[in-house]
Design a protein around this motif. Structure first.
Motif, PDB file in Angstrom:
ATOM      1  N   GLU A 297       0.725  -1.143   0.032  1.00 11.06           N
ATOM      2  CA  GLU A 297      -0.090  -0.132   0.061  1.00 11.06           C
ATOM      3  C   GLU A 297       0.837   1.342   0.004  1.00 11.06           C
ATOM      4  O   GLU A 297       1.949   1.373   0.618  1.00 11.06           O
ATOM      5  CB  GLU A 297      -0.995   0.144   1.298  1.00 11.06           C
ATOM      6  CG  GLU A 297      -1.866   1.143   1.136  1.00 11.06           C
ATOM      7  CD  GLU A 297      -2.869   1.143   2.288  1.00 11.06           C
ATOM      8  OE1 GLU A 297      -3.678   1.940   2.653  1.00 11.06           O
ATOM      9  OE2 GLU A 297      -2.672   0.081   3.150  1.00 11.06           O
ATOM     10  N   GLY A 298       0.474   2.135  -0.741  1.00 12.66           N
ATOM     11  CA  GLY A 298       1.248   3.445  -0.753  1.00 12.66           C
ATOM     12  C   GLY A 298       2.533   3.436  -2.025  1.00 12.66           C
ATOM     13  O   GLY A 298       3.245   4.219  -1.801  1.00 12.66           O
ATOM     14  N   ALA A 299       2.590   2.375  -2.656  1.00 17.04           N
ATOM     15  CA  ALA A 299       3.803   2.082  -3.536  1.00 17.04           C
ATOM     16  C   ALA A 299       3.869   3.026  -4.784  1.00 17.04           C
ATOM     17  O   ALA A 299       2.592   3.333  -5.162  1.00 17.04           O
ATOM     18  CB  ALA A 299       4.015   0.671  -3.936  1.00 17.04           C
ATOM     19  N   ASP A 300       4.796   3.435  -5.249  1.00 21.30           N
ATOM     20  CA  ASP A 300       4.822   4.270  -6.439  1.00 21.30           C
ATOM     21  C   ASP A 300       6.088   3.502  -7.241  1.00 21.30           C
ATOM     22  O   ASP A 300       7.014   3.090  -6.835  1.00 21.30           O
ATOM     23  CB  ASP A 300       5.058   5.647  -6.242  1.00 21.30           C
ATOM     24  CG  ASP A 300       4.910   6.551  -7.390  1.00 21.30           C
ATOM     25  OD1 ASP A 300       4.284   5.925  -8.344  1.00 21.30           O
ATOM     26  OD2 ASP A 300       5.056   7.776  -7.398  1.00 21.30           O
ATOM     27  N   VAL A 301       5.982   3.559  -8.550  1.00 26.04           N
ATOM     28  CA  VAL A 301       6.856   2.678  -9.194  1.00 26.04           C
ATOM     29  C   VAL A 301       7.401   3.740 -10.218  1.00 26.04           C
ATOM     30  O   VAL A 301       6.627   4.426 -11.078  1.00 26.04           O
ATOM     31  CB  VAL A 301       6.198   1.578 -10.244  1.00 26.04           C
ATOM     32  CG1 VAL A 301       7.076   0.874 -11.249  1.00 26.04           C
ATOM     33  CG2 VAL A 301       5.682   0.525  -9.314  1.00 26.04           C
TER      34      VAL A 301
END
Length: 322
Positions: A297-301
């Motif tokens: 949760e809250g990940a960005d790529v």
């Protein structure tokens, strides 16, 4: 739906921190008054812990209101770092208080050994103080812990506040038990240390607690320094992105995962192996973000199109060789 869930989590977190703020203010005032009335350094230290807790909860409410604001002109990478900064300096402030309390306790013990008799303890106010504060700490811990669970266990601030409330409660119970033992055995086996029993209790509790806050401080520094996240998070991100990479048909050259507060930054170094358009890359990047957020949760790529891993080959390295 996602925005509504995010708003609900923010409200729950803000409410929990509001409870923390007023609960800690109550405990701080009670500790300072009871400490003066009882001549107890242990109770004064307990009150100072709560005073720091009040200030940190007040600051945390401001921080949580903008953590999810996203990038803007002032903060191109967003506001996620604020949570890591807060957690780091919260742990540092508590470490400073612990070291102050240890120094003061050692000084009192030294003065007693040198022949100076400290003021006697007044045990009457202690019974009411320890009972009320222990119950307050239990309520605060439960409130923070269950709010942390309801919000997806993502908030480092709530986790630290729950931990601080639990530790404050443990200190209160332990200090109360120690002072009760001194009261009942001050004319018996504890007679040699009874005059400085309060300082002995403070010293023991602080030494037991220092390790925990050192770990919190080091963890916060690691996040701010951009250190690689726990290997379990890296493995989770790799599994989450495997289907999209497999379907696209390219080669994963490298991957890194860093944690900053409640967010994860996944850097994917990817070689498509064929000519691609900007629209193709955007589509793949957005799918990776969706897949990563299902697992973290809250990940960005950040998708980097390259034929190399995160470090340039030595013959191309613009920074020079080691």
């Amino acid at each position: 739906m996602a925005e509504r869930n995010l708003g609900t989590k923010q409200r729950l977190e803000s409410r929990s921190l509001g409870v923390a703020m007023w609960g800690n203010l109550f405990m701080a005032l009670a500790g300072l008054v009871a400490g003066v009335l009882s001549n107890s350094n242990a109770i004064l230290m307990d009150g100072l812990f709560s005073l720091i807790g009040f200030g940190s909860a007040l600051l945390a409410r401001r921080i949580t209101g903008r953590i999810n604001a996203g990038p803007d002109k002032a903060r191109p990478l967003g506001y996620a770092a604020d949570e890591a900064i807060f957690s780091t300096f919260r742990a540092l402030s508590l470490l400073g208080l612990l070291l102050f309390a240890v120094t003061n306790a050692i000084r009192n013990i030294y003065n007693y050994i040198a022949g100076m008799t400290p003021e006697p303890l007044n045990f009457a106010p202690m019974i009411f103080y320890f009972t009320i504060i222990a119950l307050t700490c239990a309520v605060l811990w439960a409130f923070h812990y269950f709010t942390w669970r309801r919000t997806g266990k993502a908030s480092a601030i709530l986790r630290l506040e729950a931990k601080a409330a639990l530790f404050d409660g443990v200190i209160t119970v332990a200090a109360g038990a120690g002072l009760a033992a001194i009261y009942y055995f001050r004319d018996g086996p504890l007679a040699p240390i009874a005059p400085v029993g309060d300082s002995v209790i403070v010293l023991m509790l602080c030494l037991l607690a220092i390790g925990s806050y050192v770990r919190e401080f080091r963890g916060g520094l690691g996040e701010l320094a951009g250190a690689s996240a726990n290997p379990a998070y890296v493995a989770t991100a790799r599994r989450a992105l495997r289907p999209s990479i497999s379907e696209d048909g390219g080669i994963l050259r490298d991957m890194s995962v860093t944690k900053l507060g409640r967010t994860f930054l996944v850097m994917v170094y990817y070689d498509p192996g064929r000519p691609v358009s900007a629209a193709d890359i955007d589509t793949l990047n957005l799918r990776m973000i969706r897949d990563a957020r299902q697992a973290l949760e809250g990940a960005d790529v950040y998708l980097v199109i390259t034929q190399y891993p995160r470090r340039w080959p030595e013959e191309l390295n613009p920074y020079g060789s080691d």
